[in-house]
Write a protein that holds these residues in place. Structure first.
Motif, PDB file in Angstrom:
ATOM      1  N   LEU A   1      76.410  30.261  44.103  1.00  0.00           N
ATOM      2  CA  LEU A   1      77.518  30.358  44.898  1.00  0.00           C
ATOM      3  C   LEU A   1      78.296  31.683  44.370  1.00  0.00           C
ATOM      4  CD1 LEU A   1      79.200  28.992  46.830  1.00  0.00           C
ATOM      5  CD2 LEU A   1      80.192  27.753  45.249  1.00  0.00           C
ATOM      6  N   ASP A   2      78.130  31.996  43.311  1.00  0.00           N
ATOM      7  CA  ASP A   2      79.062  33.228  42.584  1.00  0.00           C
ATOM      8  C   ASP A   2      78.464  34.439  43.438  1.00  0.00           C
ATOM      9  OD1 ASP A   2      80.903  34.506  40.902  1.00  0.00           O
ATOM     10  OD2 ASP A   2      78.984  35.326  39.870  1.00  0.00           O
ATOM     11  N   LEU A   3      77.227  34.322  43.266  1.00  0.00           N
ATOM     12  CA  LEU A   3      76.499  35.704  43.862  1.00  0.00           C
ATOM     13  C   LEU A   3      76.649  35.753  45.414  1.00  0.00           C
ATOM     14  CD1 LEU A   3      73.158  35.379  42.026  1.00  0.00           C
ATOM     15  CD2 LEU A   3      74.804  37.299  41.787  1.00  0.00           C
ATOM     16  N   LEU A   4      76.824  34.823  46.212  1.00  0.00           N
ATOM     17  CA  LEU A   4      76.927  34.708  47.294  1.00  0.00           C
ATOM     18  C   LEU A   4      78.344  35.194  47.796  1.00  0.00           C
ATOM     19  CD1 LEU A   4      74.959  31.288  48.635  1.00  0.00           C
ATOM     20  CD2 LEU A   4      74.618  34.134  49.172  1.00  0.00           C
ATOM     21  N   ASN A   5      79.445  34.802  46.813  1.00  0.00           N
ATOM     22  CA  ASN A   5      80.967  35.046  47.142  1.00  0.00           C
ATOM     23  C   ASN A   5      80.976  36.412  46.906  1.00  0.00           C
ATOM     24  OD1 ASN A   5      82.100  32.711  48.046  1.00  0.00           O
ATOM     25  ND2 ASN A   5      82.081  31.942  45.884  1.00  0.00           N
ATOM     26  N   LYS A   6      80.167  36.932  46.008  1.00  0.00           N
ATOM     27  CA  LYS A   6      80.358  38.365  45.522  1.00  0.00           C
ATOM     28  C   LYS A   6      79.686  39.222  46.943  1.00  0.00           C
ATOM     29  CE  LYS A   6      79.868  38.868  40.833  1.00  0.00           C
ATOM     30  NZ  LYS A   6      79.082  38.983  39.556  1.00  0.00           N
ATOM     31  N   ALA A   7      78.779  38.752  47.547  1.00  0.00           N
ATOM     32  CA  ALA A   7      78.157  39.112  48.898  1.00  0.00           C
ATOM     33  C   ALA A   7      78.999  39.410  49.762  1.00  0.00           C
ATOM     34  CB  ALA A   7      76.935  38.819  49.131  1.00  0.00           C
ATOM     35  N   LYS A   8      79.812  38.382  50.199  1.00  0.00           N
ATOM     36  CA  LYS A   8      80.883  37.845  51.083  1.00  0.00           C
ATOM     37  C   LYS A   8      82.103  38.997  50.756  1.00  0.00           C
ATOM     38  CE  LYS A   8      83.870  34.324  53.168  1.00  0.00           C
ATOM     39  NZ  LYS A   8      85.106  34.935  52.595  1.00  0.00           N
ATOM     40  N   VAL A   9      82.437  39.285  49.833  1.00  0.00           N
ATOM     41  CA  VAL A   9      83.722  40.341  49.429  1.00  0.00           C
ATOM     42  C   VAL A   9      83.088  41.571  49.909  1.00  0.00           C
ATOM     43  CG1 VAL A   9      84.858  41.305  47.650  1.00  0.00           C
ATOM     44  CG2 VAL A   9      84.532  38.880  47.571  1.00  0.00           C
ATOM     45  N   PHE A  10      81.882  42.083  49.469  1.00  0.00           N
ATOM     46  CA  PHE A  10      81.431  43.496  49.976  1.00  0.00           C
ATOM     47  C   PHE A  10      81.353  43.604  51.440  1.00  0.00           C
ATOM     48  CE2 PHE A  10      80.503  43.910  45.542  1.00  0.00           C
ATOM     49  CZ  PHE A  10      81.333  45.200  45.191  1.00  0.00           C
ATOM     50  N   SER A  11      80.756  42.306  52.127  1.00  0.00           N
ATOM     51  CA  SER A  11      80.518  42.530  53.639  1.00  0.00           C
ATOM     52  C   SER A  11      81.776  42.668  54.283  1.00  0.00           C
ATOM     53  CB  SER A  11      79.919  41.043  53.995  1.00  0.00           C
ATOM     54  OG  SER A  11      78.571  41.083  53.406  1.00  0.00           O
ATOM     55  N   GLU A  12      82.881  41.942  53.977  1.00  0.00           N
ATOM     56  CA  GLU A  12      84.382  41.980  54.395  1.00  0.00           C
ATOM     57  C   GLU A  12      84.609  43.458  54.217  1.00  0.00           C
ATOM     58  OE1 GLU A  12      85.676  37.372  54.175  1.00  0.00           O
ATOM     59  OE2 GLU A  12      86.100  38.679  52.471  1.00  0.00           O
ATOM     60  N   PHE A  13      84.541  43.922  52.798  1.00  0.00           N
ATOM     61  CA  PHE A  13      85.230  45.321  52.676  1.00  0.00           C
ATOM     62  C   PHE A  13      84.641  46.122  53.591  1.00  0.00           C
ATOM     63  CE2 PHE A  13      84.867  49.241  50.178  1.00  0.00           C
ATOM     64  CZ  PHE A  13      86.401  49.449  49.670  1.00  0.00           C
ATOM     65  N   ASN A  14      83.094  46.230  53.767  1.00  0.00           N
ATOM     66  CA  ASN A  14      82.546  47.086  54.637  1.00  0.00           C
ATOM     67  C   ASN A  14      82.330  46.844  56.261  1.00  0.00           C
ATOM     68  OD1 ASN A  14      81.944  49.146  52.416  1.00  0.00           O
ATOM     69  ND2 ASN A  14      80.238  47.588  51.759  1.00  0.00           N
ATOM     70  N   HIS A  15      83.023  46.035  56.572  1.00  0.00           N
ATOM     71  CA  HIS A  15      83.168  45.292  57.985  1.00  0.00           C
ATOM     72  C   HIS A  15      81.719  45.381  58.425  1.00  0.00           C
ATOM     73  CE1 HIS A  15      87.453  46.175  57.964  1.00  0.00           C
ATOM     74  NE2 HIS A  15      87.199  47.469  57.595  1.00  0.00           N
ATOM     75  N   ASN A  16      80.893  44.622  57.651  1.00  0.00           N
ATOM     76  CA  ASN A  16      79.384  44.572  58.002  1.00  0.00           C
ATOM     77  C   ASN A  16      79.283  43.005  58.730  1.00  0.00           C
ATOM     78  OD1 ASN A  16      76.598  44.077  58.433  1.00  0.00           O
ATOM     79  ND2 ASN A  16      76.361  44.842  56.271  1.00  0.00           N
ATOM     80  N   GLU A  17      79.589  42.954  60.041  1.00  0.00           N
ATOM     81  CA  GLU A  17      79.714  41.422  60.371  1.00  0.00           C
ATOM     82  C   GLU A  17      78.481  40.843  60.578  1.00  0.00           C
ATOM     83  OE1 GLU A  17      82.458  40.215  61.188  1.00  0.00           O
ATOM     84  OE2 GLU A  17      83.548  42.333  60.615  1.00  0.00           O
ATOM     85  N   ASN A  18      77.330  41.586  60.592  1.00  0.00           N
ATOM     86  CA  ASN A  18      75.944  40.845  60.694  1.00  0.00           C
ATOM     87  C   ASN A  18      75.675  40.023  59.257  1.00  0.00           C
ATOM     88  OD1 ASN A  18      75.221  41.556  63.353  1.00  0.00           O
ATOM     89  ND2 ASN A  18      74.439  43.525  62.937  1.00  0.00           N
ATOM     90  N   GLU A  19      75.767  40.843  58.350  1.00  0.00           N
ATOM     91  CA  GLU A  19      75.745  40.473  56.750  1.00  0.00           C
ATOM     92  C   GLU A  19      76.591  39.352  56.659  1.00  0.00           C
ATOM     93  OE1 GLU A  19      73.799  40.216  53.321  1.00  0.00           O
ATOM     94  OE2 GLU A  19      73.234  41.197  55.230  1.00  0.00           O
ATOM     95  N   LEU A  20      77.774  39.440  56.989  1.00  0.00           N
ATOM     96  CA  LEU A  20      78.957  38.361  56.920  1.00  0.00           C
ATOM     97  C   LEU A  20      78.791  36.900  57.445  1.00  0.00           C
ATOM     98  CD1 LEU A  20      81.869  37.842  55.747  1.00  0.00           C
ATOM     99  CD2 LEU A  20      82.717  38.669  57.562  1.00  0.00           C
ATOM    100  N   VAL A  21      77.969  37.085  58.662  1.00  0.00           N
ATOM    101  CA  VAL A  21      77.656  35.922  59.401  1.00  0.00           C
ATOM    102  C   VAL A  21      76.543  35.192  58.707  1.00  0.00           C
ATOM    103  CG1 VAL A  21      76.530  34.979  61.261  1.00  0.00           C
ATOM    104  CG2 VAL A  21      78.337  36.616  61.647  1.00  0.00           C
ATOM    105  N   LYS A  22      75.378  35.906  57.955  1.00  0.00           N
ATOM    106  CA  LYS A  22      74.627  35.163  57.182  1.00  0.00           C
ATOM    107  C   LYS A  22      74.846  34.638  55.784  1.00  0.00           C
ATOM    108  CE  LYS A  22      71.649  38.810  56.981  1.00  0.00           C
ATOM    109  NZ  LYS A  22      70.538  39.427  56.455  1.00  0.00           N
TER     110      LYS A  22
END
Length: 286
Positions: free
Chosen positions: A256-277
């Motif tokens: 969960l911690d790794l996924l939350n890190k991934a979520k933060v960077f997806s939001e930061f970079n406006h990577n919508e496809n990654e954010l949905v996954k």
């Protein structure tokens, strides 16, 4: 914005980032501009260009040189490839006239590498992808002197992995793996391409359940991102680390911690496809 021209001029003059930025801005501001495309204020940009003896219109604005426009377009396609906007990448590449860049070997290799990857990653024609990669390996960079050879090796490995041919896919990925830690990174685009190579090698070994190898590569990719202030790939890296951890040890707080890190960077970079996954993965994990 042609950032690479800016970087090339600084290096030509033998200036470090610290020397160039002194009295104008922080070194971190300059680093974010050169490595991550974060453009400073116009006042700072003008002062930096003046110190380099660069006219502002040499790095910004409209240029009538057809090849340069094609390269700028391909750089956009390459960025879209990183954030998985494959449709946009295809639209850009389909507008590129290969004859117009034929005199520029680097641009031609970039074209074939992008086209090959799109065919592999976006359910395209794998035979066409092999042709694209072979243009680099057999003709444009037959001596293996550029990073495009390694990108082509990875591409060929992905083709054979998709076809279920373990022997051939391992052959190409091992050619890259043996040299991956010694590849030089001497400009901004090479950082992206270098991380690209590491990431898809790691993905290959993840799919083979060779998690020790995969995670070592992913951890190394995180370090490269951190050292060079590049964030566009890091969400996908953390996502894959989470998937690997879940595969080995099941759902956990670490996953969960790794996924939350991934979520933060997806939001930061406006990577919508990654954010949905990632949001789906977090929901499933909870």
């Amino acid at each position: 914005m042609n950032i690479q021209s800016f970087v090339d001029k600084r290096k030509e003059l033998g200036l470090s980032q610290k020397e160039l930025s002194k009295g104008i801005c922080t070194q971190a501001t300059l680093s974010k501009f050169e490595n991550n495309g974060k453009i400073p204020s116009m006042k700072i940009l003008i002062q930096l260009c003046n110190r380099l003896g660069l006219a502002l219109d040499e790095i910004i604005g409209i240029d009538n040189h057809k090849t340069k426009h094609q390269i700028i377009a391909m750089n956009k396609a390459e960025f879209n490839l990183i954030i998985e906007e494959y449709k946009n990448s295809w639209e850009i590449l389909n507008e590129i006239k290969l004859d117009s860049i034929s005199d520029d070997k680097q641009a031609t290799m970039q074209y074939y590498y992008l086209k090959g990857y799109l065919n592999v990653l976006d359910n395209g024609d794998l035979l066409e992808a092999v042709f694209d990669f072979n243009q680099i390996l057999s003709d444009l960079d037959a001596k293996g002197e550029t990073i495009f050879t390694f990108l082509a090796f990875v591409g060929m490995g992905m083709v054979y992995a998709q076809q279920g041919d373990d022997e051939k896919s391992e052959y190409y990925f091992s050619k890259v793996f043996n040299d991956i830690y010694g590849m030089p990174i001497d400009d901004v685009t090479k950082i992206w391409r270098y991380i690209n190579i590491i990431f898809y090698c790691a993905l290959y070994y993840s799919n083979r359940k060779e998690f020790e190898t995969a995670n070592a590569l992913l951890d190394y990719a995180v370090k490269i991102c951190q050292d060079n202030h590049v964030t566009y790939y890091i969400a996908r890296i953390y996502e894959q680390l989470a998937l690997n951890e879940c595969d080995v040890n099941g759902q956990s707080e670490l996953v969960l911690d790794l996924l939350n890190k991934a979520k933060v960077f997806s939001e930061f970079n406006h990577n919508e496809n990654e954010l949905v996954k990632i949001q789906k993965l977090i929901k499933d994990c909870k």
